[in-house]
Design a protein around this motif. Sequence first.
Motif, PDB file in Angstrom:
ATOM      1  N   ARG A 105      12.837   3.627 -12.240  1.00  0.00           N
ATOM      2  CA  ARG A 105      12.606   3.486 -13.674  1.00  0.00           C
ATOM      3  C   ARG A 105      11.290   2.752 -13.878  1.00  0.00           C
ATOM      4  O   ARG A 105      10.838   2.024 -12.999  1.00  0.00           O
ATOM      5  CB  ARG A 105      13.745   2.704 -14.344  1.00  0.00           C
ATOM      6  CG  ARG A 105      15.081   3.400 -14.292  1.00  0.00           C
ATOM      7  CD  ARG A 105      16.147   2.605 -15.026  1.00  0.00           C
ATOM      8  NE  ARG A 105      16.515   1.369 -14.340  1.00  0.00           N
ATOM      9  CZ  ARG A 105      17.441   0.513 -14.786  1.00  0.00           C
ATOM     10  NH1 ARG A 105      18.057   0.742 -15.928  1.00  0.00           N
ATOM     11  NH2 ARG A 105      17.737  -0.571 -14.089  1.00  0.00           N
ATOM     12  N   GLY A 106      10.696   2.936 -15.048  1.00  0.00           N
ATOM     13  CA  GLY A 106       9.406   2.310 -15.331  1.00  0.00           C
ATOM     14  C   GLY A 106       9.478   1.394 -16.527  1.00  0.00           C
ATOM     15  O   GLY A 106       8.784   1.607 -17.521  1.00  0.00           O
ATOM     16  N   ASN A 107      10.301   0.347 -16.440  1.00  0.00           N
ATOM     17  CA  ASN A 107      10.435  -0.618 -17.531  1.00  0.00           C
ATOM     18  C   ASN A 107       9.673  -1.897 -17.205  1.00  0.00           C
ATOM     19  O   ASN A 107       9.548  -2.288 -16.045  1.00  0.00           O
ATOM     20  CB  ASN A 107      11.908  -0.951 -17.778  1.00  0.00           C
ATOM     21  CG  ASN A 107      12.669   0.246 -18.316  1.00  0.00           C
ATOM     22  OD1 ASN A 107      12.160   0.984 -19.149  1.00  0.00           O
ATOM     23  ND2 ASN A 107      13.888   0.447 -17.836  1.00  0.00           N
ATOM     24  N   LEU A 108       9.190  -2.562 -18.245  1.00  0.00           N
ATOM     25  CA  LEU A 108       8.410  -3.779 -18.051  1.00  0.00           C
ATOM     26  C   LEU A 108       9.301  -4.912 -17.556  1.00  0.00           C
ATOM     27  O   LEU A 108      10.317  -5.232 -18.174  1.00  0.00           O
ATOM     28  CB  LEU A 108       7.742  -4.186 -19.363  1.00  0.00           C
ATOM     29  CG  LEU A 108       6.809  -5.400 -19.256  1.00  0.00           C
ATOM     30  CD1 LEU A 108       5.543  -5.041 -18.502  1.00  0.00           C
ATOM     31  CD2 LEU A 108       6.473  -5.935 -20.645  1.00  0.00           C
TER      32      LEU A 108
ATOM     33  N   PHE B  16      -4.888   0.921 -21.944  1.00  0.00           N
ATOM     34  CA  PHE B  16      -4.814   0.298 -20.641  1.00  0.00           C
ATOM     35  C   PHE B  16      -6.238  -0.010 -20.199  1.00  0.00           C
ATOM     36  O   PHE B  16      -7.147   0.788 -20.408  1.00  0.00           O
ATOM     37  CB  PHE B  16      -4.140   1.238 -19.631  1.00  0.00           C
ATOM     38  CG  PHE B  16      -2.699   1.524 -19.967  1.00  0.00           C
ATOM     39  CD1 PHE B  16      -1.721   0.578 -19.748  1.00  0.00           C
ATOM     40  CD2 PHE B  16      -2.330   2.751 -20.507  1.00  0.00           C
ATOM     41  CE1 PHE B  16      -0.391   0.830 -20.061  1.00  0.00           C
ATOM     42  CE2 PHE B  16      -1.003   3.023 -20.815  1.00  0.00           C
ATOM     43  CZ  PHE B  16      -0.036   2.052 -20.597  1.00  0.00           C
ATOM     44  N   THR B  17      -6.436  -1.165 -19.587  1.00  0.00           N
ATOM     45  CA  THR B  17      -7.788  -1.557 -19.186  1.00  0.00           C
ATOM     46  C   THR B  17      -8.028  -1.376 -17.700  1.00  0.00           C
ATOM     47  O   THR B  17      -9.136  -1.594 -17.222  1.00  0.00           O
ATOM     48  CB  THR B  17      -8.067  -3.023 -19.575  1.00  0.00           C
ATOM     49  OG1 THR B  17      -7.127  -3.881 -18.915  1.00  0.00           O
ATOM     50  CG2 THR B  17      -7.964  -3.209 -21.084  1.00  0.00           C
ATOM     51  N   THR B  18      -6.992  -0.992 -16.945  1.00  0.00           N
ATOM     52  CA  THR B  18      -7.144  -0.732 -15.515  1.00  0.00           C
ATOM     53  C   THR B  18      -6.342   0.506 -15.132  1.00  0.00           C
ATOM     54  O   THR B  18      -5.410   0.897 -15.844  1.00  0.00           O
ATOM     55  CB  THR B  18      -6.632  -1.906 -14.649  1.00  0.00           C
ATOM     56  OG1 THR B  18      -5.195  -1.964 -14.738  1.00  0.00           O
ATOM     57  CG2 THR B  18      -7.228  -3.220 -15.096  1.00  0.00           C
ATOM     58  N   PRO B  19      -6.667   1.120 -14.010  1.00  0.00           N
ATOM     59  CA  PRO B  19      -5.786   2.141 -13.457  1.00  0.00           C
ATOM     60  C   PRO B  19      -4.471   1.503 -13.009  1.00  0.00           C
ATOM     61  O   PRO B  19      -4.396   0.292 -12.802  1.00  0.00           O
ATOM     62  CB  PRO B  19      -6.569   2.677 -12.243  1.00  0.00           C
ATOM     63  CG  PRO B  19      -7.964   2.191 -12.406  1.00  0.00           C
ATOM     64  CD  PRO B  19      -7.884   0.929 -13.191  1.00  0.00           C
ATOM     65  N   PRO B  20      -3.417   2.293 -12.835  1.00  0.00           N
ATOM     66  CA  PRO B  20      -2.181   1.754 -12.278  1.00  0.00           C
ATOM     67  C   PRO B  20      -2.335   1.446 -10.794  1.00  0.00           C
ATOM     68  O   PRO B  20      -3.148   2.062 -10.101  1.00  0.00           O
ATOM     69  CB  PRO B  20      -1.170   2.889 -12.504  1.00  0.00           C
ATOM     70  CG  PRO B  20      -1.998   4.136 -12.557  1.00  0.00           C
ATOM     71  CD  PRO B  20      -3.307   3.729 -13.165  1.00  0.00           C
ATOM     72  N   VAL B  21      -1.556   0.495 -10.317  1.00  0.00           N
ATOM     73  CA  VAL B  21      -1.536   0.098  -8.913  1.00  0.00           C
ATOM     74  C   VAL B  21      -0.100   0.240  -8.419  1.00  0.00           C
ATOM     75  O   VAL B  21       0.809  -0.395  -8.957  1.00  0.00           O
ATOM     76  CB  VAL B  21      -2.027  -1.353  -8.740  1.00  0.00           C
ATOM     77  CG1 VAL B  21      -1.682  -1.899  -7.364  1.00  0.00           C
ATOM     78  CG2 VAL B  21      -3.537  -1.432  -8.983  1.00  0.00           C
ATOM     79  N   LEU B  22       0.115   1.072  -7.402  1.00  0.00           N
ATOM     80  CA  LEU B  22       1.459   1.378  -6.924  1.00  0.00           C
ATOM     81  C   LEU B  22       1.727   0.748  -5.565  1.00  0.00           C
ATOM     82  O   LEU B  22       0.966   0.960  -4.614  1.00  0.00           O
ATOM     83  CB  LEU B  22       1.637   2.895  -6.814  1.00  0.00           C
ATOM     84  CG  LEU B  22       2.911   3.404  -6.128  1.00  0.00           C
ATOM     85  CD1 LEU B  22       4.152   3.020  -6.936  1.00  0.00           C
ATOM     86  CD2 LEU B  22       2.830   4.920  -5.928  1.00  0.00           C
ATOM     87  N   ILE B  23       2.783  -0.058  -5.474  1.00  0.00           N
ATOM     88  CA  ILE B  23       3.340  -0.456  -4.194  1.00  0.00           C
ATOM     89  C   ILE B  23       4.842  -0.199  -4.265  1.00  0.00           C
ATOM     90  O   ILE B  23       5.359   0.173  -5.322  1.00  0.00           O
ATOM     91  CB  ILE B  23       3.017  -1.922  -3.826  1.00  0.00           C
ATOM     92  CG1 ILE B  23       3.561  -2.902  -4.873  1.00  0.00           C
ATOM     93  CG2 ILE B  23       1.520  -2.114  -3.670  1.00  0.00           C
ATOM     94  CD1 ILE B  23       3.311  -4.364  -4.499  1.00  0.00           C
ATOM     95  N   ASP B  24       5.547  -0.352  -3.173  1.00  0.00           N
ATOM     96  CA  ASP B  24       6.960   0.026  -3.144  1.00  0.00           C
ATOM     97  C   ASP B  24       7.757  -0.666  -4.242  1.00  0.00           C
ATOM     98  O   ASP B  24       7.860  -1.887  -4.278  1.00  0.00           O
ATOM     99  CB  ASP B  24       7.572  -0.303  -1.783  1.00  0.00           C
ATOM    100  CG  ASP B  24       7.482   0.865  -0.818  1.00  0.00           C
ATOM    101  OD1 ASP B  24       7.764   2.001  -1.244  1.00  0.00           O
ATOM    102  OD2 ASP B  24       7.112   0.651   0.341  1.00  0.00           O
ATOM    103  N   GLY B  25       8.303   0.131  -5.158  1.00  0.00           N
ATOM    104  CA  GLY B  25       9.187  -0.391  -6.187  1.00  0.00           C
ATOM    105  C   GLY B  25       8.506  -1.026  -7.373  1.00  0.00           C
ATOM    106  O   GLY B  25       9.180  -1.621  -8.217  1.00  0.00           O
ATOM    107  N   ALA B  26       7.192  -0.903  -7.515  1.00  0.00           N
ATOM    108  CA  ALA B  26       6.490  -1.568  -8.617  1.00  0.00           C
ATOM    109  C   ALA B  26       5.192  -0.850  -8.950  1.00  0.00           C
ATOM    110  O   ALA B  26       4.520  -0.308  -8.068  1.00  0.00           O
ATOM    111  CB  ALA B  26       6.201  -3.020  -8.271  1.00  0.00           C
ATOM    112  N   VAL B  27       4.839  -0.872 -10.249  1.00  0.00           N
ATOM    113  CA  VAL B  27       3.542  -0.380 -10.720  1.00  0.00           C
ATOM    114  C   VAL B  27       2.912  -1.476 -11.563  1.00  0.00           C
ATOM    115  O   VAL B  27       3.477  -1.902 -12.577  1.00  0.00           O
ATOM    116  CB  VAL B  27       3.693   0.905 -11.565  1.00  0.00           C
ATOM    117  CG1 VAL B  27       2.333   1.328 -12.131  1.00  0.00           C
ATOM    118  CG2 VAL B  27       4.295   2.033 -10.731  1.00  0.00           C
ATOM    119  N   TYR B  28       1.744  -1.956 -11.157  1.00  0.00           N
ATOM    120  CA  TYR B  28       1.031  -3.020 -11.871  1.00  0.00           C
ATOM    121  C   TYR B  28      -0.084  -2.411 -12.715  1.00  0.00           C
ATOM    122  O   TYR B  28      -0.676  -1.394 -12.357  1.00  0.00           O
ATOM    123  CB  TYR B  28       0.449  -4.031 -10.870  1.00  0.00           C
ATOM    124  CG  TYR B  28       1.515  -4.731 -10.073  1.00  0.00           C
ATOM    125  CD1 TYR B  28       2.086  -5.920 -10.518  1.00  0.00           C
ATOM    126  CD2 TYR B  28       1.988  -4.185  -8.880  1.00  0.00           C
ATOM    127  CE1 TYR B  28       3.088  -6.554  -9.800  1.00  0.00           C
ATOM    128  CE2 TYR B  28       2.997  -4.810  -8.151  1.00  0.00           C
ATOM    129  CZ  TYR B  28       3.543  -5.988  -8.617  1.00  0.00           C
ATOM    130  OH  TYR B  28       4.550  -6.605  -7.908  1.00  0.00           O
TER     131      TYR B  28
END
Length: 426
Positions: A83-86, A390-402
């Motif tokens: 899921r992609g919740n904050l 959004f001011t940056t691209p997304p950053v993906l690591i296991d289980g999280a998107v920053y």
Amino acid sequence: MNPSKNDETVFGDPSRKGETAQDTAGVKRRTFLAAGIAGVGVGLSGCLGSRGRSLPSTPSGSWPQYMRDDGNTGATRATAPSRGNLAWTSDAFTRWLPVAADGEVYIGNVDPNPDPKIVGLDATNGSERWSVSIEEASHYTSAVVGEVLVAAYGDQVVALDRESGDREWTATLSGTVSRTDITAVSSETLVLIPEESGRETALTALDATTGEQQWSTPLAGHPIDAPAVQGDGVYVASESELYRLDIADGSQVWSQSVEAVALGPRATARGLVVAANGELTVHDADTGERLRRLDGYDRAAHGVALADGTAYWLTGESLAALSVEDGTVEWRLDAEGCQEGLCVGRDTVVAPVKSEAFDLETAWPTIAAFDRETGDVRWYYHIDGFDVLFTTPPVLIDGAVYFAANTIDSVGVLGDVPPAEDSGLF
């Protein structure tokens, strides 16, 4: 079943993967999906506002620099959250790309207000581990190299111990860091820094252990994107020129005239992928010669990432998966890129897009996760309000998107947590 904006239902349920208004269970790889977003059975993530929830577990893996690796591929074996919740947003201000490694996230700010500083955060709950004051500047970029964080801003390059924030070394550039990103080459213990002084530009290599300059090579025109590395070649593009330099001493191996470069290069075994003059093309890494055209674009080129022979390609018109070998369209979606950059995980593509097909009152900016094989939407998270981005691209690591956005003025993380109860315009 369409996504529900009001119910904020649980979404990203594996049992509903690929569900659409029509039966698409038989969709295979290499399927063309024109306007394939419509009707996908996923729920809408909550708006920004829940700022104190930990992720369910510590994210593993790393995103140590702009496009994750020194080839600028933007690819990782990480798995996106279901899921992609904050979950949380940081107290510290930033509008620049975060980098992540070993359970920590590193952010920087060079604006005069609030105070310029570099901050190390806990990747799970966003708590501050250390902060270091720095000087104000017009641009900030950073990369993780082993046990240090290397950050460049203004005419300064600093290396900070990742555990304590202690300064290991400081180097001063002859100019200032260009408004692009640095590239860390861990195998060579180098950091490659595009810099400029007036109309003069150069690519400079520093020793990541000591900060000592190893070489600096002049370029014709301003660097467009972070340099890419493959083998003993360093590839960098200015507005109208594509270069290969020798990684040992920075000497020029070749240069090739290329008009109106927008993105790249991205280094792959099949060649160098470059977006320029309305076309996405592949160039020979040994000569710079143009080999083939993969696609075209009329509006902005926002990002390209490479994984397993496929180019994932985000423009002002669409998000597409193309074969690097011959440009065959594997799938294409009517989704407008709304920020530079995208990332490709083990089985997802995470990209900043806007789409009329999402269940929103207007096409707000979103970060969305798509199935790599089919382009099916897994989840999306939106921000809303006047002049939001959004001011940056997304950053993906296991289980999280920053990510960072002007609605929060900080870094936030999306993960497998329940939807936020509050919502509203920001």
